[in-house]
Design a protein around this motif. Structure first.
Motif, PDB file in Angstrom:
ATOM      1  N   TYR A 298       1.933   2.072   7.088  1.00 45.68           N
ATOM      2  CA  TYR A 298       1.976   0.747   7.699  1.00 45.68           C
ATOM      3  C   TYR A 298       2.332   0.823   9.179  1.00 45.68           C
ATOM      4  CZ  TYR A 298       1.846  -1.406   3.011  1.00 45.68           C
ATOM      5  OH  TYR A 298       1.492  -1.816   1.751  1.00 45.68           O
ATOM      6  N   GLU A 299       2.804   1.963   9.619  1.00 47.21           N
ATOM      7  CA  GLU A 299       3.136   2.154  11.034  1.00 47.21           C
ATOM      8  C   GLU A 299       1.982   2.769  11.818  1.00 47.21           C
ATOM      9  OE1 GLU A 299       6.570   4.573  10.626  1.00 47.21           O
ATOM     10  OE2 GLU A 299       7.923   2.900  10.165  1.00 47.21           O
ATOM     11  N   ASP A 300       0.854   3.027  11.137  1.00 45.21           N
ATOM     12  CA  ASP A 300      -0.291   3.679  11.774  1.00 45.21           C
ATOM     13  C   ASP A 300      -1.566   2.914  11.403  1.00 45.21           C
ATOM     14  OD1 ASP A 300      -2.359   5.321  12.640  1.00 45.21           O
ATOM     15  OD2 ASP A 300      -1.376   7.169  12.015  1.00 45.21           O
ATOM     16  N   PRO A 301      -1.925   1.890  12.175  1.00 44.62           N
ATOM     17  CA  PRO A 301      -3.092   1.064  11.832  1.00 44.62           C
ATOM     18  C   PRO A 301      -4.392   1.847  11.704  1.00 44.62           C
ATOM     19  CG  PRO A 301      -1.774   0.004  13.529  1.00 44.62           C
ATOM     20  CD  PRO A 301      -1.223   1.386  13.378  1.00 44.62           C
TER      21      PRO A 301
ATOM     22  N   VAL B 217      -7.765  -4.030  -2.042  1.00 45.61           N
ATOM     23  CA  VAL B 217      -6.630  -3.193  -1.637  1.00 45.61           C
ATOM     24  C   VAL B 217      -5.354  -3.813  -2.197  1.00 45.61           C
ATOM     25  CG1 VAL B 217      -5.178  -2.491   0.306  1.00 45.61           C
ATOM     26  CG2 VAL B 217      -7.641  -2.201   0.448  1.00 45.61           C
ATOM     27  N   LEU B 218      -4.520  -2.983  -2.807  1.00 45.65           N
ATOM     28  CA  LEU B 218      -3.210  -3.433  -3.278  1.00 45.65           C
ATOM     29  C   LEU B 218      -2.155  -2.921  -2.315  1.00 45.65           C
ATOM     30  CD1 LEU B 218      -1.233  -4.687  -5.287  1.00 45.65           C
ATOM     31  CD2 LEU B 218      -1.380  -2.581  -6.638  1.00 45.65           C
ATOM     32  N   LEU B 219      -1.477  -3.853  -1.651  1.00 44.29           N
ATOM     33  CA  LEU B 219      -0.427  -3.509  -0.690  1.00 44.29           C
ATOM     34  C   LEU B 219       0.934  -3.610  -1.355  1.00 44.29           C
ATOM     35  CD1 LEU B 219      -1.641  -5.567   2.417  1.00 44.29           C
ATOM     36  CD2 LEU B 219      -2.160  -3.167   1.864  1.00 44.29           C
TER      37      LEU B 219
ATOM     38  N   VAL C 226       7.994  -7.879   7.700  1.00 45.71           N
ATOM     39  CA  VAL C 226       6.874  -8.792   7.942  1.00 45.71           C
ATOM     40  C   VAL C 226       5.885  -8.189   8.934  1.00 45.71           C
ATOM     41  CG1 VAL C 226       6.212 -11.088   8.732  1.00 45.71           C
ATOM     42  CG2 VAL C 226       8.302 -10.789   7.393  1.00 45.71           C
ATOM     43  N   ALA C 227       6.392  -7.532   9.977  1.00 48.05           N
ATOM     44  CA  ALA C 227       5.513  -6.897  10.953  1.00 48.05           C
ATOM     45  C   ALA C 227       4.706  -5.772  10.298  1.00 48.05           C
ATOM     46  CB  ALA C 227       6.324  -6.348  12.118  1.00 48.05           C
ATOM     47  N   LEU C 228       5.341  -4.989   9.432  1.00 51.47           N
ATOM     48  CA  LEU C 228       4.636  -3.919   8.736  1.00 51.47           C
ATOM     49  C   LEU C 228       3.548  -4.490   7.821  1.00 51.47           C
ATOM     50  CD1 LEU C 228       7.600  -1.566   7.776  1.00 51.47           C
ATOM     51  CD2 LEU C 228       5.910  -1.197   9.582  1.00 51.47           C
ATOM     52  N   HIS C 229       3.887  -5.558   7.123  1.00 48.25           N
ATOM     53  CA  HIS C 229       2.903  -6.181   6.233  1.00 48.25           C
ATOM     54  C   HIS C 229       1.729  -6.753   7.034  1.00 48.25           C
ATOM     55  CE1 HIS C 229       6.482  -6.908   3.277  1.00 48.25           C
ATOM     56  NE2 HIS C 229       6.088  -5.662   3.286  1.00 48.25           N
ATOM     57  N   ARG C 230       2.030  -7.342   8.183  1.00 46.91           N
ATOM     58  CA  ARG C 230       0.960  -7.877   9.027  1.00 46.91           C
ATOM     59  C   ARG C 230       0.007  -6.760   9.446  1.00 46.91           C
ATOM     60  NH1 ARG C 230       0.421 -12.426  12.032  1.00 46.91           N
ATOM     61  NH2 ARG C 230       2.631 -12.988  11.807  1.00 46.91           N
TER      62      ARG C 230
ATOM     63  N   ALA D  64       6.829 -15.212   4.323  1.00 52.04           N
ATOM     64  CA  ALA D  64       6.133 -15.049   5.607  1.00 52.04           C
ATOM     65  C   ALA D  64       4.860 -14.224   5.425  1.00 52.04           C
ATOM     66  CB  ALA D  64       7.062 -14.377   6.615  1.00 52.04           C
ATOM     67  N   THR D  65       4.921 -13.201   4.571  1.00 51.25           N
ATOM     68  CA  THR D  65       3.746 -12.366   4.340  1.00 51.25           C
ATOM     69  C   THR D  65       2.648 -13.157   3.637  1.00 51.25           C
ATOM     70  OG1 THR D  65       5.121 -10.378   4.219  1.00 51.25           O
ATOM     71  CG2 THR D  65       2.910 -10.256   3.241  1.00 51.25           C
ATOM     72  N   GLU D  66       3.030 -13.994   2.687  1.00 51.15           N
ATOM     73  CA  GLU D  66       2.025 -14.808   2.010  1.00 51.15           C
ATOM     74  C   GLU D  66       1.342 -15.761   2.984  1.00 51.15           C
ATOM     75  OE1 GLU D  66       3.352 -16.699  -1.538  1.00 51.15           O
ATOM     76  OE2 GLU D  66       3.859 -14.815  -2.545  1.00 51.15           O
TER      77      GLU D  66
END
Length: 273
Positions: free
Chosen positions: A53-56, A69-71, A82-86, A122-124
């Protein structure tokens, strides 16, 4: 193709195992930090690619060709979840994924005292605005958490924790299997609540056992956890579980988990056998 993140972890790893019994291995992929840890999947024909999640860029590569995709949600209390999920959601969209599934939590709320519930809410919202189909797996509290929440209750004869409320303690193995059922073709749009059929308090769990339920002051409980080696930030986050439970935030139950499994979910009593 279906791609699963966090597949070397207990939850999504189990989901991959269930999917292998339902779809051909060549239709599955995993996105993992350490590809060496996913060797058992690769040996069975699953596509294994590095993703974080830190490497787009790596994520987009690991999602290449995926329809779904299952996150897995971040479990790092020090991270900006939230930033990682985004980042993960945007990478999936960029890769052309048609549906994103996400491991959320029951009763996500922006005003919850329980921080993970706010992160999931927030992720939803990000998922809803992503422009692609999405499914949020609102899992109940995992029943195996009881072992480290309750401490050495068998030795002490006491369930000594703060005041609580009803919680639909749910087995992680059950929700992992339900995720596989959904991914394999039982499509669900938006949020779906996956919980045990009943919600219980610690008084309920103590009933009928040779154990006493003791209500501990919030700050005393936090101090005891810190003294036992739990970082203060983690101890205070755990306390908010009890705070939210008192409001009834985790009392919700429903039939969907059993419907997806085709059987009754496992009872929480087994965790305290």
């Amino acid at each position: 193709m279906i791609v699963i993140t966090g597949a070397t972890g207990a939850l999504n790893g189990a989901t991959v195992e269930h999917l292998l019994a339902r779809v051909p291995a060549e239709e599955l992929g995993v996105s993992v930090r350490d590809v060496a840890k996913a060797r058992s999947f690769a040996d069975r024909g699953v596509r294994v690619r590095r993703g974080s999640y830190e490497d787009p860029a790596a994520l987009r590569d690991s999602f290449e060709g995926a329809d779904q995709v299952l996150l897995v949600s971040s479990n790092d209390p020090a991270a900006d979840a939230v930033a990682l999920h985004r980042t993960a959601i945007e990478a999936a969209v960029d890769a052309g994924v048609r549906r994103i599934l996400y491991t959320s939590h029951q009763n996500v709320r922006r005003d919850s005292p329980f921080a993970p519930a706010r992160h999931h809410a927030a992720t939803e919202e990000i998922l809803a605005g992503s422009g692609v189909a999405w499914t949020s797996l609102r899992n109940g509290f995992y029943a195996h958490s009881l072992s480290w929440l309750l401490g050495p209750w068998r030795e002490t004869g006491e369930i000594a924790v703060p005041e609580d409320g009803p919680v639909s303690w749910t087995h992680r193995a059950d929700v992992a299997e339900a995720a596989a059922v959904i991914l394999a073709g039982h499509t669900v749009d938006g949020p779906v609540t996956l919980t045990a059929p009943t919600a219980v308090t610690f008084d309920d769990l103590a009933a009928g056992r040779d154990v006493e339920r003791v209500v501990v002051d919030d700050e005393q409980w936090v101090a005891a956890r810190i003294a036992g080696g739990t970082p203060e930030a983690v101890a205070r986050m755990l306390l908010t579980l009890f705070t939210a439970a008192r409001r009834g935030d985790f009392a919700e139950t429903g039939p969907r988990l059993g419907e997806l499994l085709g059987r009754e979910p496992r009872p929480v009593a087994g965790e305290l056998a």
